[in-house]
Motif scaffolding. Structure first.
Motif, PDB file in Angstrom:
ATOM      1  N   MET A 152       0.821  -1.213   0.000  1.00 45.34           N
ATOM      2  CA  MET A 152       0.000   0.000   0.000  1.00 45.34           C
ATOM      3  C   MET A 152       0.853   1.260   0.000  1.00 45.34           C
ATOM      4  O   MET A 152       0.482   2.269  -0.623  1.00 45.34           O
ATOM      5  CB  MET A 152      -0.940  -0.020   1.203  1.00 45.34           C
ATOM      6  N   ALA A 156       0.597   4.050  -2.803  1.00 39.34           N
ATOM      7  CA  ALA A 156       0.329   5.450  -2.452  1.00 39.34           C
ATOM      8  C   ALA A 156       1.254   6.388  -3.222  1.00 39.34           C
ATOM      9  O   ALA A 156       0.855   7.500  -3.607  1.00 39.34           O
ATOM     10  CB  ALA A 156       0.503   5.657  -0.949  1.00 39.34           C
ATOM     11  N   TRP A 164      -7.817   6.485  -6.835  1.00 45.46           N
ATOM     12  CA  TRP A 164      -8.333   6.150  -5.502  1.00 45.46           C
ATOM     13  C   TRP A 164      -9.782   6.602  -5.362  1.00 45.46           C
ATOM     14  O   TRP A 164     -10.581   5.940  -4.703  1.00 45.46           O
ATOM     15  CB  TRP A 164      -7.473   6.787  -4.419  1.00 45.46           C
ATOM     16  N   VAL A 197      -8.233  -2.641  -3.601  1.00 41.39           N
ATOM     17  CA  VAL A 197      -7.038  -1.823  -3.352  1.00 41.39           C
ATOM     18  C   VAL A 197      -5.782  -2.549  -3.832  1.00 41.39           C
ATOM     19  O   VAL A 197      -4.976  -2.009  -4.594  1.00 41.39           O
ATOM     20  CB  VAL A 197      -6.913  -1.471  -1.859  1.00 41.39           C
ATOM     21  N   LEU A 247      -4.326   7.477   1.123  1.00 42.55           N
ATOM     22  CA  LEU A 247      -3.645   6.994  -0.078  1.00 42.55           C
ATOM     23  C   LEU A 247      -3.635   8.059  -1.167  1.00 42.55           C
ATOM     24  O   LEU A 247      -2.622   8.278  -1.844  1.00 42.55           O
ATOM     25  CB  LEU A 247      -4.337   5.725  -0.590  1.00 42.55           C
ATOM     26  N   GLN A 250      -1.163  10.709  -0.418  1.00 38.89           N
ATOM     27  CA  GLN A 250       0.186  10.180  -0.271  1.00 38.89           C
ATOM     28  C   GLN A 250       0.742  10.431   1.136  1.00 38.89           C
ATOM     29  O   GLN A 250       1.931  10.681   1.327  1.00 38.89           O
ATOM     30  CB  GLN A 250       1.135  10.781  -1.323  1.00 38.89           C
ATOM     31  N   VAL A 255      -1.126   6.053   6.324  1.00 37.49           N
ATOM     32  CA  VAL A 255      -1.398   4.775   5.677  1.00 37.49           C
ATOM     33  C   VAL A 255      -0.790   3.641   6.500  1.00 37.49           C
ATOM     34  O   VAL A 255      -1.455   2.631   6.789  1.00 37.49           O
ATOM     35  CB  VAL A 255      -0.836   4.742   4.244  1.00 37.49           C
TER      36      VAL A 255
END
Length: 267
Positions: A152, A156, A164, A197, A247, A250, A255
């Motif tokens: 992930m 990101a 997203w 995801v 996400l 960023q 996250v």
């Protein structure tokens, strides 16, 4: 039980019970590969002649794997919902009565669940639902974190915010599922979100491994509540929306911490 199995065999379909759709009888070994019978003197009686194009016989379609797959899904749902209690033994004939099928596809489905670690075989009795404890749940959360957090974080950095945003309907679906208060309904929706995801990584093996770990984490704990309270499900689902926002922004720190906490709180 043996008499029932023999009776089903005579119908040509060992899975389905009387009154349900049946599979046509299989051709004899001597007939396989022959699509039509050679012309004979019967042509004068209205049968096909040498000048006619033979009509291929329809080949029967056996759907054992389809029935077994449906039973596997039904048993997984029963496990997630707490309807199959940890430590309890269930026989294939009894479960077959519940699902309206013979014991054969139930045994096959239970063997699949045994490979997944959900049940264990009890000779001459049936299958016992595995008893899990808090330690096993913590171990699953740790393994999921080791695998999914780095993925992930990489996503990101690489996936644009607009992509997203396209996953928001999937996250919103988990909130709706949680609002029903049904653990099994939410479990399926929850896995669908995480698959959506992780699918952005483009790694099919990753999806298979993480989905298996996720499913195991959703089985009820021994001695624990069979159902989470609706508020707990809704709170868990709400974290999906927060995760998408992190996400898209960023925000790697959020996250990282959110995913680990999310796994640790899953049950």
């Amino acid at each position: 039980m043996e008499q029932s199995a023999q009776g089903s065999a005579r119908t040509g379909n060992p899975e389905l019970r009387p009154g349900q759709a049946r599979v046509p009888a299989q051709p004899r070994a001597a007939d396989r590969g022959r699509e039509w019978e050679a012309p004979s003197a019967g042509a004068a009686r209205g049968e096909h002649t040498h000048s006619e194009q033979p009509i291929p016989r329809p080949r029967p379609v056996v759907q054992r794997s389809s029935v077994r797959g449906q039973i596997v899904d039904a048993l997984r749902t029963a496990l997630a919902a707490g309807e199959l209690a940890p430590g309890e033994v269930y026989s294939a004939p009894a479960l077959g009565e519940r699902f309206g099928v013979s014991a054969t596809p139930v045994r096959e489905a239970m063997q699949q669940l045994a490979l997944e670690g959900a049940v264990e075989v009890v000779p001459n009795r049936g299958f016992r639902v595995i008893q899990r404890d808090a330690r096993e749940l913590a171990e699953l959360a740790e393994v999921r974190g080791l695998i999914e957090v780095p993925v992930m974080l990489r996503l990101a950095r690489a996936v644009p915010a607009a992509r997203w945003a396209e996953l928001r309907p999937v996250a919103e679906a988990t909130v709706r599922a949680a609002s029903t208060g049904c653990r099994a309904t939410y479990a399926e929706s929850d896995r669908a979100f995480h698959r959506a995801v992780l699918s952005l990584a483009g790694n099919e093996q990753l999806l298979r491994i993480t989905d298996d770990l996720h499913r195991r984490a959703q089985w009820p704990l021994v001695g624990g509540p069979a159902r989470q309270r609706r508020a707990e499900l809704v709170a868990d689902a709400a974290e999906h929306m927060v995760l998408l926002d992190a996400l898209a922004a960023q925000d790697l720190d959020v996250v990282r911490s959110l995913v680990r906490e999310h796994f640790a709180g899953a049950s």
